[in-house]
Design a protein around this motif. Sequence first.
Motif, short mmCIF file in Angstrom:
data_model
loop_
_atom_site.label_atom_id
_atom_site.label_comp_id
_atom_site.label_asym_id
_atom_site.label_seq_id
_atom_site.Cartn_x
_atom_site.Cartn_y
_atom_site.Cartn_z
N THR A 139 -3.88 12.13 4.27
CA THR A 139 -3.40 11.24 3.21
C THR A 139 -1.87 11.11 3.25
O THR A 139 -1.32 10.02 3.13
CB THR A 139 -3.84 11.75 1.84
OG1 THR A 139 -5.27 11.80 1.78
CG2 THR A 139 -3.32 10.84 0.72
N ALA A 140 -1.21 12.25 3.44
CA ALA A 140 0.26 12.24 3.48
C ALA A 140 0.79 11.42 4.66
O ALA A 140 1.84 10.79 4.56
CB ALA A 140 0.79 13.68 3.57
N LEU A 141 0.03 11.41 5.75
CA LEU A 141 0.46 10.67 6.94
C LEU A 141 -0.04 9.24 6.96
O LEU A 141 0.21 8.50 7.91
CB LEU A 141 -0.04 11.40 8.21
CG LEU A 141 0.57 12.77 8.49
CD1 LEU A 141 -0.07 13.38 9.72
CD2 LEU A 141 2.08 12.67 8.66
N GLY A 142 -0.79 8.85 5.91
CA GLY A 142 -1.30 7.49 5.84
C GLY A 142 -2.41 7.20 6.84
O GLY A 142 -2.63 6.05 7.22
N GLN A 143 -3.13 8.24 7.25
CA GLN A 143 -4.18 8.07 8.25
C GLN A 143 -5.55 7.78 7.64
O GLN A 143 -6.50 7.50 8.37
CB GLN A 143 -4.29 9.33 9.11
CG GLN A 143 -3.06 9.64 9.92
CD GLN A 143 -3.14 10.99 10.60
OE1 GLN A 143 -4.01 11.82 10.28
NE2 GLN A 143 -2.24 11.24 11.52
N ARG A 144 -5.65 7.90 6.33
CA ARG A 144 -6.95 7.77 5.66
C ARG A 144 -7.93 8.76 6.28
O ARG A 144 -7.70 9.96 6.23
CB ARG A 144 -7.46 6.33 5.74
CG ARG A 144 -6.55 5.31 5.03
CD ARG A 144 -7.07 3.91 5.19
NE ARG A 144 -6.17 2.95 4.55
CZ ARG A 144 -6.33 2.46 3.33
NH1 ARG A 144 -7.39 2.82 2.62
NH2 ARG A 144 -5.47 1.60 2.82
N THR A 145 -9.02 8.28 6.87
CA THR A 145 -10.01 9.21 7.44
C THR A 145 -10.02 9.17 8.98
O THR A 145 -10.96 9.66 9.60
CB THR A 145 -11.43 8.88 6.93
OG1 THR A 145 -11.77 7.54 7.30
CG2 THR A 145 -11.49 9.00 5.42
#
Length: 227
Positions: A131-137
Motif C-alpha cells: 500500500t505504501a508503495l502504491g502497488q495495490r495487490t
Amino acid sequence: MARRKPNPDASLAEILGGHGAAVDATVPVVAFVLAFTIADAVAWASPVAWAGGAAVLAAAVIGVVRMLGGKRPRAVLLGLLGVAVAALVALYTGRAVDFFLVQIVSNAASALVWAVSIVIRWPLLGVVVGTALGQRTRWRRDPDLLRGYQRASWVWVGQYLVRLAVFVPLYLADAVVALGIARSVLTWPLVALCVALSWPVLRSALPPGHRGLRHPADGAEGSRPST
C-alpha cells in the motif's frame, strides 16, 4: 557524479517507519507510571486519576507537536484515543495496572490477526508495504515476494508474543512500575529490531536477480511456487 542507488535496507525501514510512533506511545506510559508512583507515595486522593490525567496530557502534548510537524490529524487522534481509553479503564476499575489492559488485549489480537494473514496468504507486512508503495495487490502475483512477506510477517507475530510473555505475568502480579518499564523497553527497541530483521528475512526468500520489493514480478516470472 553518478546518482547513488537507494539502499533496499533503508527503503524498507523508511516504509515501515522509524522509532517516532513507538516513542510517542512510550511517553504517556512513562507519565502514567511516574504520576501514579508520586501520587501514591504522597498519599494524594485518587492516584489512578492523577496518573490517567498525566498520561492523557502527555499524549495531547505529543499530538500537538506532531500535528505542527505535519503528521496527519487522524493518526494523532487515534493515538490520543488509545491513551484515553486505557486511562478510563484504569479509572473505572480503580486499579492502576488496568491501564495496561488495553495494550495486552491489543497485542494478543495483533498476534492473532498477523498469524491468520500469513496462513490465508495475505501477509500484513505485504499489505502495509504494498500500500505504501502504491502497488495495490501486485506483490501477491510474485510468488517469491509473497513468500518473503509471509516469512517476514512472522517476525512481527513474534514481537507481539514476546510482549505478551512479559506483560501478562507482570499484570497478574499487579506490578505497575515493572509493567511500565517493560512497556517502554519492549516498545520502540522491539519495533526497531523488527524493522531491522524484516529485510534480511524477506530477502532470503528472493532468488538471485530478483529486482526487490519495489519491483514485483508477474506470476509468470516467479521462479518458484509460493509455499
